[in-house]
Scaffold this motif. Structure first.
Motif, mmCIF file in Angstrom:
data_model
loop_
_atom_site.group_PDB
_atom_site.id
_atom_site.type_symbol
_atom_site.label_atom_id
_atom_site.label_comp_id
_atom_site.label_asym_id
_atom_site.label_seq_id
_atom_site.Cartn_x
_atom_site.Cartn_y
_atom_site.Cartn_z
ATOM 1 N N PHE A 150 0.670 -1.399 0.166
ATOM 2 C CA PHE A 150 -0.128 -0.051 -0.421
ATOM 3 C C PHE A 150 1.372 1.454 0.217
ATOM 4 N N GLU A 151 0.497 2.316 -0.862
ATOM 5 C CA GLU A 151 0.926 3.638 -0.648
ATOM 6 C C GLU A 151 -0.747 4.437 -0.561
ATOM 7 N N THR A 152 -0.406 4.980 1.243
ATOM 8 C CA THR A 152 -1.126 5.671 1.656
ATOM 9 C C THR A 152 -1.198 7.446 1.304
ATOM 10 N N ARG A 167 0.001 -4.434 -10.455
ATOM 11 C CA ARG A 167 -0.634 -3.202 -10.441
ATOM 12 C C ARG A 167 -1.507 -2.449 -9.713
ATOM 13 N N GLU A 168 -1.147 -1.143 -9.960
ATOM 14 C CA GLU A 168 -1.747 -0.902 -9.216
ATOM 15 C C GLU A 168 -3.001 0.398 -9.166
ATOM 16 N N ILE A 169 -3.571 0.702 -7.883
ATOM 17 C CA ILE A 169 -5.117 1.051 -8.195
ATOM 18 C C ILE A 169 -4.979 1.983 -6.914
ATOM 19 N N THR A 215 0.003 2.944 -18.550
ATOM 20 C CA THR A 215 1.086 1.949 -18.445
ATOM 21 C C THR A 215 1.823 3.237 -17.107
ATOM 22 N N LYS A 216 2.332 2.496 -16.709
ATOM 23 C CA LYS A 216 3.716 2.833 -14.971
ATOM 24 C C LYS A 216 4.363 4.043 -15.741
ATOM 25 N N GLU A 217 4.156 4.318 -15.207
ATOM 26 C CA GLU A 217 6.129 5.169 -15.558
ATOM 27 C C GLU A 217 6.919 4.551 -14.470
#
Ligand code: ADP
Ligand code: MG
Length: 493
Positions: free
Chosen positions: A19-21, A220-222, A271-273
Motif C-alpha cells: 500500500f501507498e497511502t 498493477r496499482e489501483i 502504463t506505469k512510469e
C-alpha cells in the motif's frame, strides 16, 4: 461489504499487496506557504504564488508538517532521519502547472517501522518502507453541464505524508484491516482528520498474484481508493482479473488502474512510469530537512499513548478481556468516555459492558457519536453503574433509568445520583430482594412448564433459559437473573 477472499490462495495463486497511502496532514497552512488548507473554499481562492511556484517565490518548510511526520514515525516504531532531502518530481499534468511536485525521494524523513493489527484473531504485522513528505497537486473539475474541465488549485501545496508498505499483505481482507488500523492511528494521534470523502486519506493498492513460492508477479496499482468498501471490491476484482489473464496465457503489464464503483471493475489508466521518467533531482530552493534528536524527544514526550498501548493498560489495570479493550480503543473519544465512566462508577468491567452494549447500541440507532448530546455523559452513566453494582436497580429498570439519562440536560442537575434514585422510586424499579416471594414465582413457573422442566432434565440447557425468561417476566423484570438461575438449578437438580 463484498465477501472477503476467505483463504490465502485464490484458485491456486497467492495474492501480494503493498500500500501507498496519502494522508493529508492537519496543518492550518500549506506545506511550503502560508495559504490556508481549509476544505470547501471557492475554487482558486486558496492558492498563493508559492503554491504555483511563480518566479521570485521561495518555498519555506512548514514545521507543523514535519512535526506530524515525526509523530507518525514514533507511533509506528520507525527511524526519524536526522537529515532528509526534498526533491522535484517532474511531470506534466493540467493540475500541476508548475511542472513538478516537491516530494522526498532518496532520503525520506520516516524510515521503516510497522503497523500491527488483528485480522480476526490472527495478529498481523505489515512493515513500512518509508513515509515521506510531499505537496499535493491541484484538482481537475469536470463540469459536465458545460462540457468543460476546470482546474482548482486550492489543493496545490497541501501537505501530504505518503506512507509506503512492503508487499506484505496476502488478501483483500488483510489489506482493508491494515488500512483501517492505519486510519485509526493517524486520526488517533491527530495528524490527519481521516475524512475519506474529502480525500484526506487516500490509498493506492499495488496488487499482484503469483504461484506460491514463486517470484513476485508484476503488479498493477489501483489509485485513490477512498472507501474501505471500494478497497475490498477493487482488490478482489483485480485479483480475479489478473488470474484470468495469466490462465489465458497473457502477461500482466505493469500499470496504473482506476476502480469504477458503478461497474465494480478496474480499468487501466496508463502504463506505469518508473522513477527515471520523473527525472528526480534535489530541490535547489529547499535546504535539507534537519531534525535534531531534541526535536524528536520533545515530540515523543508530548505524545499520548496509542490505542494498542491504552488497550494493554485497560487489560492490566481493569482486568478487561483483550477483545473488549480493543473495542474500547477504536477511537480516542470512546476510550476517554470509557475511562471516565470506569472511574466515576468505580466498576470498570461493568462500565465496559455498558459502553460496548447499551451505549454503542444507542450510537448505532441514532447515528450519533459518543460525545453528542443524545448520549448520557460519564457523569450520568457512572452513578447509574454504581447503583447497579450495589444491587439497587432491577435488570429491567436499568434500561429505564438509562433512557431517563439520555438527555444531556440532565448534566445540569446538581445531583445525578439523587435524580437516578428518584427515577428508580417513581417507577418502582427496585430489584426483588424478597427471596420468599421469588421462590414462590419459581415454584409456580416450574409447575406450569412441565415440558421445559423435562427437557432440561434430559440435558437440554436451552430449556432452562426459557424457564428463566418466564420467571423474569412474572417478576416484572425485578428478579435478579443470576439468582433465578441458581434457584432453578438447585430446585431441578
Ligand atoms: P513505485 O515507487 O514505483 O510505486 P515501489 O517499488 O516503491 O514502486 O513500490 C510501491 C508499492 O508497491 C510498495 O507498497 C510495494 O510494497 C508495492 N509492491 C512492489 N512490488 C510489488 C508486487 N510485486 N506486488 C504487489 N505489490 C508490490
Ligand atoms: Mg507508487
Amino acid at each position: 461489504m463484498s465477501k472477503a477472499i476467505p483463504s490465502l490462495l485464490v484458485q491456486g495463486y497467492e495474492v501480494v499487496i503493498g500500500f501507498e497511502t496519502h494522508t493529508q496532514l492537519s496543518t492550518q497552512s500549506k506545506i511550503f506557504s502560508r495559504a490556508s488548507t481549509a476544505f470547501g473554499a471557492e475554487p482558486n481562492t486558496q492558492a498563493c504564488a508559492v503554491d504555483l511556484a511563480l518566479p521570485g517565490t521561495l518555498p519555506v518548510m512548514n514545521k507543523g508538517a514535519v512535526e506530524r511526520a515525526i509523530q507518525l514515525g514514533l507511533a509506528l516504531g520507525s527511524a526519524i532521519a536526522p537529515r532528509s532531502v526534498f526533491a522535484r518530481k517532474n511531470y506534466f499534468y493540467p493540475d500541476l502547472p508548475k511542472g513538478y511536485q516537491i516530494s522526498q525521494f532518496e532520503i525520506p524523513v520516516v524510515q521503516g517501522g510497522s503497523v500491527e493489527f488483528y485480522l480476526g484473531d490472527e495478529k498481523k504485522s505489515v512493515r513500512l518502507v518509508r513515509a515521506h513528505l510531499e505537496e499535493d497537486a491541484g484538482k481537475s473539475l469536470h463540469e459536465d453541464f458545460i462540457g468543460q474541465t476546470g482546474i482548482d488549485l486550492n489543493r496545490a501545496g497541501t501537505p501530504l505524508l505518503e506512507i509506503v508498505t512492503e508487499p506484505d499483505m496476502r488478501s483483500s481482507a488483510e489489506a482493508v484491516a491494515y488500512a483501517k488500523e492505519l486510519h485509526k492511528i493517524v486520526t488517533w494521534i491527530g495528524i490527519c482528520d481521516g475524512n475519506m470523502q474529502e480525500g484526506s486519506f487516500r490509498c493506492d493498492a499495488n496488487v499482484s498474484v503469483r504461484k506460491p513460492g514463486g517470484p513476485l508477479g508484476t503488479r498493477r496499482e489501483i489509485k485513490n481508493l477512498n472507501s474501505f468498501k471500494f478497497m475490498q471490491q477493487a482488490i478482489d476484482f483485480e485479483v480475479r482479473w489478473q488470474i484470468e489473464q495469466i490462465e489465458d496465457g497473457l502477461e500482466i503489464q505493469q500499470a496504473t488502474v482506476l476502480f469504477n464503483p458503478d461497474t465494480g471493475e478496474t480499468r487501466a489508466m496508463r502504463t506505469k512510469e518508473d522513477a527515471a521518467d520523473y527525472r528526480y533531482f534535489p530541490d535547489p530552493d529547499l535546504p535539507p530537512l534537519v531534525v535534531a534528536p531534541e526535536w524528536v524527544e520533545r515530540v515523543r514526550s508530548e505524545m499520548k499513548p496509542l490505542p494498542r498501548v491504552l488497550a494493554q493498560r485497560f487489560v492490566k489495570e481493569f482486568g478487561l478481556s483483550e477483545y473488549d479493550a480493543v473495542q474500547l480503543t477504536q477511537t480516542k473519544e470512546t476510550a476517554q468516555y470509557f475511562e471516565a465512566t470506569a472511574q466515576i462508577s468505580g466498576h470498570p468491567k461493568l462500565a465496559a459492558n455498558w459502553v460496548l452494549g447499551e451505549v454503542s447500541a444507542l450510537l448505532n440507532r441514532l447515528q450519533v457519536s459518543i460525545n453528542d448530546v443524545e448520549v448520557p455523559s460519564p457523569n450520568a452513566l457512572g452513578p447509574l453503574i454504581k447503583k447497579i453494582a450495589a444491587g439497587d436497580v432491577s435488570r429491567a429498570g436499568e434500561k429505564i433509568v438509562f433512557q431517563a439519562l439520555c438527555a444531556r440536560v440532565r448534566d445540569e442537575l446538581e445531583d445525578l445520583a439523587k435524580f437516578i434514585e428518584q427515577v428508580i422510586d417513581a417507577n418502582d424499579l427496585k430489584p426483588m430482594n424478597d427471596t420468599g416471594a421469588l421462590e414462590a414465582i419459581v415454584d409456580t413457573v416450574i409447575a406450569a412448564n412441565a415440558k421445559n422442566v423435562a427437557e432440561f432434565k434430559a440435558g437440554n440447557d436451552k430449556a432452562l433459559n426459557a424457564l428463566v425468561g418466564q420467571i423474569m417476566k412474572a417478576s416484572g423484570g425485578k428478579a435478579n437473573p443470576g439468582q433465578v438461575n441458581e434457584l432453578l438449578k438447585s430446585k431441578l437438580a
